[in-house]
Design an enzyme around this catalytic site. Structure first.
Site, PDB file in Angstrom:
ATOM      1  N   GLU A 101       5.186  16.270   8.863  1.00 18.92           N
ATOM      2  CA  GLU A 101       3.984  15.694   8.237  1.00 18.92           C
ATOM      3  C   GLU A 101       2.713  16.412   8.700  1.00 18.92           C
ATOM      4  O   GLU A 101       1.609  15.879   8.530  1.00 18.92           O
ATOM      5  CB  GLU A 101       3.868  14.194   8.542  1.00 18.92           C
ATOM      6  CG  GLU A 101       5.038  13.335   8.102  1.00 18.92           C
ATOM      7  CD  GLU A 101       5.173  13.168   6.591  1.00 18.92           C
ATOM      8  OE1 GLU A 101       4.363  13.753   5.849  1.00 18.92           O
ATOM      9  OE2 GLU A 101       6.107  12.467   6.162  1.00 18.92           O
ATOM     10  N   HIS A 108       1.088   8.510  12.388  1.00 22.08           N
ATOM     11  CA  HIS A 108       1.913   8.020  11.272  1.00 22.08           C
ATOM     12  C   HIS A 108       3.094   7.271  11.867  1.00 22.08           C
ATOM     13  O   HIS A 108       3.769   7.780  12.767  1.00 22.08           O
ATOM     14  CB  HIS A 108       2.405   9.198  10.417  1.00 22.08           C
ATOM     15  CG  HIS A 108       3.579   8.840   9.557  1.00 22.08           C
ATOM     16  ND1 HIS A 108       3.546   7.812   8.633  1.00 22.08           N
ATOM     17  CD2 HIS A 108       4.838   9.345   9.502  1.00 22.08           C
ATOM     18  CE1 HIS A 108       4.720   7.713   8.048  1.00 22.08           C
ATOM     19  NE2 HIS A 108       5.535   8.626   8.559  1.00 22.08           N
ATOM     20  N   HIS A 114       7.010   3.675   2.687  1.00 21.92           N
ATOM     21  CA  HIS A 114       7.268   4.653   3.740  1.00 21.92           C
ATOM     22  C   HIS A 114       6.621   4.260   5.078  1.00 21.92           C
ATOM     23  O   HIS A 114       7.335   3.979   6.039  1.00 21.92           O
ATOM     24  CB  HIS A 114       6.780   6.044   3.271  1.00 21.92           C
ATOM     25  CG  HIS A 114       7.000   7.135   4.270  1.00 21.92           C
ATOM     26  ND1 HIS A 114       6.885   8.476   3.956  1.00 21.92           N
ATOM     27  CD2 HIS A 114       7.299   7.110   5.589  1.00 21.92           C
ATOM     28  CE1 HIS A 114       7.123   9.208   5.037  1.00 21.92           C
ATOM     29  NE2 HIS A 114       7.375   8.396   6.049  1.00 21.92           N
TER      30      HIS A 114
HETATM   31  P1  13P Z   1       9.178  14.289  11.727  1.00 19.27           P
HETATM   32  O1  13P Z   1      10.386  14.061  12.609  1.00 19.27           O
HETATM   33  O2  13P Z   1       9.214  15.644  11.045  1.00 19.27           O
HETATM   34  O3  13P Z   1       7.908  14.049  12.489  1.00 19.27           O
HETATM   35  O4  13P Z   1       9.245  13.241  10.525  1.00 19.27           O
HETATM   36  C1  13P Z   1       9.281  11.861  10.731  1.00 19.27           C
HETATM   37  C2  13P Z   1       8.659  11.103   9.617  1.00 19.27           C
HETATM   38  O5  13P Z   1       8.346   9.938   9.802  1.00 19.27           O
HETATM   39  C3  13P Z   1       8.432  11.758   8.312  1.00 19.27           C
HETATM   40  O6  13P Z   1       7.617  10.988   7.500  1.00 19.27           O
HETATM   41 ZN    ZN Z   2       7.544   8.823   8.063  1.00 20.89          ZN
END
Ligand code: 13P
Ligand code: ZN
Length: 273
Positions: A119, A142, A214
């Site tokens: 991300e 996130h 999400h």
């Molecule tokens: P990453 O492991 O690449 O950080 O991805 C996790 C995630 O929540 C993708 O939205």
């Molecule tokens: Zn995610």
């Protein structure tokens, strides 16, 4: 093993905070497997020794041109890495990256060549905006908060302003600490530039952005602050769900009571820089 954090207590304190927060994310059930990601702008801690560190791997494209990030440094969670592992070993599950002079690519400089989160386009688009606007905010988070993601599966809550109105009305603190509310980004492919662009537009007007079906994205002065922003909204969502599970739609605070909180606490209606 040598670490960039050795003999740099101020930088270490920032990374320790990241590790503390990732522990909370796991405990809250918001971080299944590798779920969620973090970046923190650490440029203010960069000394001449860090600045001269060589790249540990070939430079990689961000997917966007972000002029305010030229020569800036970030801690980024590694892609595929678990928050619960990061809580114990932050420099094995994340890395320090430097944005190259083309403002479109980055290189990993410490401690190990851990590839940054998928991300990264969203995180760096927000970091670019924060720098462009002279913001003091340094952290982006996130995560996958259960109640907020659950609400994003209900069509009514995707309508403009509806989720914010309901969350604010659950408990006065939500309005006080998230006065700009939650912005909604309709479902988009994880890791995509389209998701990054839509997130950027929503964060300009809101405290936290919800990616439909999400997770959330929050910005903060530091990682604790970004966590708190998410937590405050998720708490309100949890209260809403508890009331619903008792069998009825909660009444919520009245419009008048909410206006009073807004006025008495002089809550901003726009994002201050
Ligand atoms: P990453 O492991 O690449 O950080 O991805 C996790 C995630 O929540 C993708 O939205
Ligand atoms: Zn995610």
């Amino acid at each position: 093993m040598k670490s960039i954090l050795d003999n740099r207590p101020a930088l270490k304190a920032v990374i320790d905070d990241v590790a503390e927060v990732t522990g909370y994310l796991w405990q809250k059930g918001w971080a299944e497997r590798n779920g969620g990601n973090i970046t923190v702008n650490i440029t203010e801690y960069v000394d001449s020794e860090i600045a001269s560190l060589p790249a540990l791997a070939p430079a990689r494209q961000i997917g966007k041109v972000l002029p305010a990030l030229k020569g800036k440094y970030f801690y980024a969670k590694g892609t595929g890495k678990r928050m619960r592992d990061l809580a114990r070993w932050p420099m094995k599950n994340g890395a320090i990256i430097r944005i190259c002079d083309d403002c479109a690519s980055y290189e990993i400089i410490a401690d190990e060549p851990v590839m940054p989160t998928s991300e990264l386009p969203s995180h760096l688009a927000l970091q670019n905006y924060l720098l462009e606007t002279g913001s003091t905010y340094k952290a982006t988070l996130h995560t996958h908060p259960i109640e907020l993601v659950a609400m994003s599966h209900i069509e009514r809550f995707l309508r403009p302003g509806e989720m914010t109105r309901v969350l604010w009305s659950m408990i006065p603190e939500t309005l006080a600490f998230a006065p700009l509310g939650i912005g909604i980004v309709p479902y988009k492919l994880p890791g995509s530039v389209e998701l990054a662009d839509a997130t950027l537009e929503q964060i300009k007007e809101h405290d936290v952005v919800l990616w439909e079906k999400h997770g959330t994205v929050a910005v903060g002065t530091d990682i604790m602050d970004a966590f708190d922003q998410t937590d405050v909204l998720c708490k309100a969502a949890n209260i809403y769900m508890c009331a619903r599970s008792m069998g009825s739609e909660p009444d919520g605070m009245t419009e008048e009571a909410m206006r009073e909180v807004q006025e008495v606490f002089h809550l901003p209606k726009k994002r201050p820089c």
